[in-house]
Design a protein around this motif. Sequence first.
Motif, PDB file in Angstrom:
ATOM      1  N   GLU A 106      44.477  27.663  46.289  1.00  0.00           N
ATOM      2  CA  GLU A 106      43.658  28.095  47.109  1.00  0.00           C
ATOM      3  C   GLU A 106      41.876  28.170  46.870  1.00  0.00           C
ATOM      4  O   GLU A 106      41.588  28.826  46.347  1.00  0.00           O
ATOM      5  N   PRO A 107      41.422  26.767  48.352  1.00  0.00           N
ATOM      6  CA  PRO A 107      40.076  27.156  48.460  1.00  0.00           C
ATOM      7  C   PRO A 107      39.590  28.126  48.605  1.00  0.00           C
ATOM      8  O   PRO A 107      38.291  27.607  48.295  1.00  0.00           O
ATOM      9  N   LEU A 108      40.184  28.898  49.078  1.00  0.00           N
ATOM     10  CA  LEU A 108      39.031  30.817  50.213  1.00  0.00           C
ATOM     11  C   LEU A 108      39.042  31.730  48.288  1.00  0.00           C
ATOM     12  O   LEU A 108      40.537  31.391  48.522  1.00  0.00           O
ATOM     13  N   PHE A 109      37.972  32.246  49.129  1.00  0.00           N
ATOM     14  CA  PHE A 109      38.230  33.900  47.624  1.00  0.00           C
ATOM     15  C   PHE A 109      38.635  34.492  48.524  1.00  0.00           C
ATOM     16  O   PHE A 109      38.383  35.184  49.752  1.00  0.00           O
ATOM     17  N   ASP A 110      39.385  35.320  48.316  1.00  0.00           N
ATOM     18  CA  ASP A 110      40.189  36.743  48.760  1.00  0.00           C
ATOM     19  C   ASP A 110      39.772  37.674  48.543  1.00  0.00           C
ATOM     20  O   ASP A 110      39.685  38.333  46.961  1.00  0.00           O
ATOM     21  N   LEU A 111      38.420  38.456  49.279  1.00  0.00           N
ATOM     22  CA  LEU A 111      37.565  39.348  48.753  1.00  0.00           C
ATOM     23  C   LEU A 111      38.235  40.528  48.190  1.00  0.00           C
ATOM     24  O   LEU A 111      37.332  41.341  47.390  1.00  0.00           O
ATOM     25  N   LYS A 112      39.288  40.873  48.666  1.00  0.00           N
ATOM     26  CA  LYS A 112      40.035  42.159  48.195  1.00  0.00           C
ATOM     27  C   LYS A 112      40.799  42.019  46.542  1.00  0.00           C
ATOM     28  O   LYS A 112      40.313  42.482  45.487  1.00  0.00           O
ATOM     29  N   HIS A 113      41.481  40.725  46.383  1.00  0.00           N
ATOM     30  CA  HIS A 113      42.303  40.917  45.492  1.00  0.00           C
ATOM     31  C   HIS A 113      41.760  40.226  44.026  1.00  0.00           C
ATOM     32  O   HIS A 113      42.710  40.209  43.126  1.00  0.00           O
ATOM     33  N   ASP A 114      40.856  38.496  44.887  1.00  0.00           N
ATOM     34  CA  ASP A 114      40.826  37.672  43.543  1.00  0.00           C
ATOM     35  C   ASP A 114      39.970  39.059  42.462  1.00  0.00           C
ATOM     36  O   ASP A 114      39.413  39.472  42.695  1.00  0.00           O
ATOM     37  N   ARG A 115      39.796  37.707  41.297  1.00  0.00           N
ATOM     38  CA  ARG A 115      38.697  38.141  40.334  1.00  0.00           C
ATOM     39  C   ARG A 115      37.381  38.114  40.496  1.00  0.00           C
ATOM     40  O   ARG A 115      37.316  37.164  41.675  1.00  0.00           O
ATOM     41  N   GLY A 116      36.597  38.934  40.422  1.00  0.00           N
ATOM     42  CA  GLY A 116      35.341  39.318  40.222  1.00  0.00           C
ATOM     43  C   GLY A 116      35.221  40.192  42.408  1.00  0.00           C
ATOM     44  O   GLY A 116      34.679  40.253  43.104  1.00  0.00           O
ATOM     45  N   GLY A 117      36.222  40.624  42.695  1.00  0.00           N
ATOM     46  CA  GLY A 117      36.254  41.325  44.166  1.00  0.00           C
ATOM     47  C   GLY A 117      36.776  42.579  44.079  1.00  0.00           C
ATOM     48  O   GLY A 117      35.992  43.462  43.282  1.00  0.00           O
ATOM     49  N   ILE A 118      36.742  43.155  45.656  1.00  0.00           N
ATOM     50  CA  ILE A 118      37.260  44.318  45.834  1.00  0.00           C
ATOM     51  C   ILE A 118      37.357  45.280  44.955  1.00  0.00           C
ATOM     52  O   ILE A 118      36.927  46.134  44.280  1.00  0.00           O
ATOM     53  N   VAL A 119      39.407  44.863  44.603  1.00  0.00           N
ATOM     54  CA  VAL A 119      40.191  45.256  43.875  1.00  0.00           C
ATOM     55  C   VAL A 119      39.171  45.604  41.973  1.00  0.00           C
ATOM     56  O   VAL A 119      39.172  46.934  41.501  1.00  0.00           O
ATOM     57  N   ASP A 120      38.873  44.850  41.907  1.00  0.00           N
ATOM     58  CA  ASP A 120      37.929  45.202  40.499  1.00  0.00           C
ATOM     59  C   ASP A 120      37.151  45.811  39.947  1.00  0.00           C
ATOM     60  O   ASP A 120      36.490  46.382  39.427  1.00  0.00           O
ATOM     61  N   ILE A 121      36.004  45.489  41.179  1.00  0.00           N
ATOM     62  CA  ILE A 121      34.791  46.909  41.106  1.00  0.00           C
ATOM     63  C   ILE A 121      35.912  48.297  41.218  1.00  0.00           C
ATOM     64  O   ILE A 121      35.247  49.023  40.259  1.00  0.00           O
ATOM     65  N   GLU A 122      36.271  48.175  41.853  1.00  0.00           N
ATOM     66  CA  GLU A 122      37.243  50.481  42.071  1.00  0.00           C
ATOM     67  C   GLU A 122      37.913  50.193  41.060  1.00  0.00           C
ATOM     68  O   GLU A 122      37.600  51.262  40.564  1.00  0.00           O
ATOM     69  N   PHE A 123      38.444  49.657  40.483  1.00  0.00           N
ATOM     70  CA  PHE A 123      38.774  50.052  39.118  1.00  0.00           C
ATOM     71  C   PHE A 123      37.500  50.252  37.849  1.00  0.00           C
ATOM     72  O   PHE A 123      38.248  51.086  37.386  1.00  0.00           O
ATOM     73  N   MET A 124      37.068  49.895  38.095  1.00  0.00           N
ATOM     74  CA  MET A 124      36.305  49.682  36.561  1.00  0.00           C
ATOM     75  C   MET A 124      35.364  51.222  36.968  1.00  0.00           C
ATOM     76  O   MET A 124      35.244  51.564  36.360  1.00  0.00           O
ATOM     77  N   VAL A 125      35.174  51.305  38.665  1.00  0.00           N
ATOM     78  CA  VAL A 125      34.381  52.906  38.622  1.00  0.00           C
ATOM     79  C   VAL A 125      35.892  54.320  38.592  1.00  0.00           C
ATOM     80  O   VAL A 125      35.210  54.690  37.668  1.00  0.00           O
ATOM     81  N   GLN A 126      36.482  53.131  39.163  1.00  0.00           N
ATOM     82  CA  GLN A 126      38.325  54.920  38.903  1.00  0.00           C
ATOM     83  C   GLN A 126      37.833  54.798  36.738  1.00  0.00           C
ATOM     84  O   GLN A 126      38.533  55.448  36.339  1.00  0.00           O
TER      85      GLN A 126
END
Length: 874
Positions: A768-788
């Motif tokens: 996939e040439p595009l970056f999934d803002l939510k689910h890809d490595r380094g995205g939104i969910v990574d930040i949420e998991f770190m904070v949680q």
Amino acid sequence: MAPIEYSAFLRRFVEKFDPDQSWLTSEGSTPPTRDALLSQWLALTGKTTHDFDREARILRNQIQAGLIYRLLSGLDTFHDTVRVTTELAESALAASLLHHQPILEQGFGAPSDPRFVVLGMGKLGGRELNLSSDIDIFCVFAKDGETVGPRIRDHGEFFTRLTQQMAKSLDQQTADGFVARVDQRLRPWGSAGQLAIPVVACEDYYEVHGREWERFALLKARPVAGDLALGDTLLRDLKPFMYRKYLDFGVFESIRDLKSKIEVEVRRSGKETNVKVGRGGIREIEFIVQSMQLLRGGQIPALQVTGFLPALDALIREQIVAQTDGDWLRHDYLWLRHVEHVIQAMDDQQTQALPADLGPLSAILGFAGAADFERCRVEVTDRVHEAFSEFLRVEDSNARAQRVTAPEVQSLLDGLRHDPTCERLEPIARGRLVTLLEQLGPELSDYPLVLTERMVQFVGTCSRRSAYLALLSENPNTRQRMLDVMHRSSWITERLIEMPALLDELLTVSADDAVLSRDAIGQELTMRLQRVDPDDAERLTEVLVQFARGMAFRVAICEVRGEIPLMRVSDQLTWIAEAVVTEVLHYAYDESVQKHGRPVMGELSDCLGLAVLGYGKLGGLEMSYGSDLDLVFVHQVETEQMTDGPNAIEGGVFVNRVVRRVIALLETTTRFGKLFEIDTRLRPSGRSGLMVVSIDALSKYLDESAWTWELQAFVRARPVAGDLPLCDALAGLRRHILMRPRARPKLLKDVVEMREKMRAHLASPEVEPLFDLKHDRGGIVDIEFMVQYQILAYAETHPELAAYTDNIRQLDGLASAGCVSNEDAEALKAAYVRYRALNHEAILAGRAGRVPPESVAHERMVVEQLWARWMTFS
């Protein structure tokens, strides 16, 4: 005494009805007060109808004689004359209503809801009745129902009879004359409509069937007899029909149509010199002022007045009309109205036609002869007609430089033009559509073809609301703003297609309108629902959808324009959802109480015993457009105790039915779309668990059985609706759960393993040439998991970390507590906000939340580095 000799009508009154000439006494030489008039008229009630009718006519003739005497003798000003004529009509209507209602109630009994109002239209509503005007009215009652008997009649029949009898006592010609000519043709559906209709039918008529000329008619509407508060409320609710939020340039076309019809009638009937409808007459001056009221009244409430002169004064104060121009309009209007009054004083006839012999009229008006009067009249009417013609000279939007329409754009527009639905439009609407499509062709050619497709959908949807077509056709700047916004957002376009009325918001909304407090949003929704029948669930959901979509639409417009920041956007969308869930919860609860009574709740007998926990984006105050609602329902009732109603059920069954009803209402699809998708899988035991759990069961589950990922979800949980005591208890439970001691290595292992499972299922494939803002490595969910992870790991020693549910303030708290560095917290916040802004932009543009990797290379690097540093375990 020349004026008295001039008026044969006055001599007849003197001889027949007032031989003592009481109106010539000192008392009769001054205009009567409102209280004096009303007292005289109310004194006539309580008699037989025959006596009431006769004495009403005698009283009217005596008052009329005094009016004419003072007018022709120069004792009264124009303002005195129109005040007394208006108050005379109001008093007569009030007396006739007061006389006939008790008579009808003797036969049929009183209505179950007796509220009934007479609305004055035209010059009666504007407090500017002529010396011998008709009085234009229509009558409305509060709601359908029946009388109490002995002979039961429905409200429609009762109030129709009341209207008929009230009017008959005033306008029937007898040997004693008449009181007032009553005209009821301005009511909904005109002569074909019922004489009295309920409020809801009146509102529905103007919403669905109201025509442009009826907006002019309603401008002067005012309650004049009966329940004045009922009339005030109705007219307030009808204001959106009269006054548009945008600059309503369709008014010009309406005036041209009305004026052309009048001119045809004038020529046909030889009324060219008629002081009202002839060239340069009173009607043209009124058109100028009323049109400016309709054009700008939606933006300037000061213009929403009923009388001509108050409206003209307001236009001058608001600097819409220049002082000099306003002075001339006032002067000419008052001169023409005085001529009109003197003409009508001749024989008590409603006429504005000049008499064949102008000599007596010229003398009364102070001219040396008929020629002098005629020169003055022509000067006034020429000046008025020139002002009217200039007013209608709106810049012709077709007189623009010729531009080429792209063939593919023209093809799509032609498809709409020749669509059978559009070809069947009424001529006015069809003409507006064709004009708009001709204007759009060159403009749409400057954009990608997808915008033409969107615009064709929108125009096709709103083609029957031709006022919108006129607005876009008459106002190029408005049209351009609309094209720009629709080009940038397919989400906004879709909402417009679903609800064309949102065009008002698109053109007028500002950041001040879109950014409201949580309380203000709730109050706005509560106010809208007050008019919904509690038994009409379908209407309830429609109003809720219109509210939620409309409020979100406002926010989206301002976000696209860059007028409000991301965090404010999320706050607004979250509070809109909270307000809707709150209202639906109370509605479903009340509905169940009516059927089954209340459940037992121990000491909380005055409460619902229910609350709603919002998880995910709702709990974290991070709602976006079209976000699902993650909800968990919690109760505090005695589940095995029976409710206290006649059709009693167990408390557990009761709360389960309430919750299922809440979900059904929130997910109901209406003609405007649906409210929200609801996800309840985060409840204890997920899909296999109860739909609604007690707070004790929730506490036990979270303490003893919850998986780590469920605790992560609980980090973002927040009470969003329900009883305040129960909501407080849930907030306390959240603090207790988050502050429990935990083995950090196991916690870290669980969080990382869950994240790896999610990546395996949801992250983009390597190709996939595009970056999934939510689910890809380094995205939104990574930040949420770190904070949680950080919150669950350190809340035991830093209780303040349990205060907030949103990631931004949680990161601030972690930095303040020293759990992470300020530099790391700021870097994560910047990346998180950037990702969410891009995701909002993608949603509004109708794209998936994927972007070129290079556009977020820095943010992705920061997140991956911090993940490696914080979330690595051995």
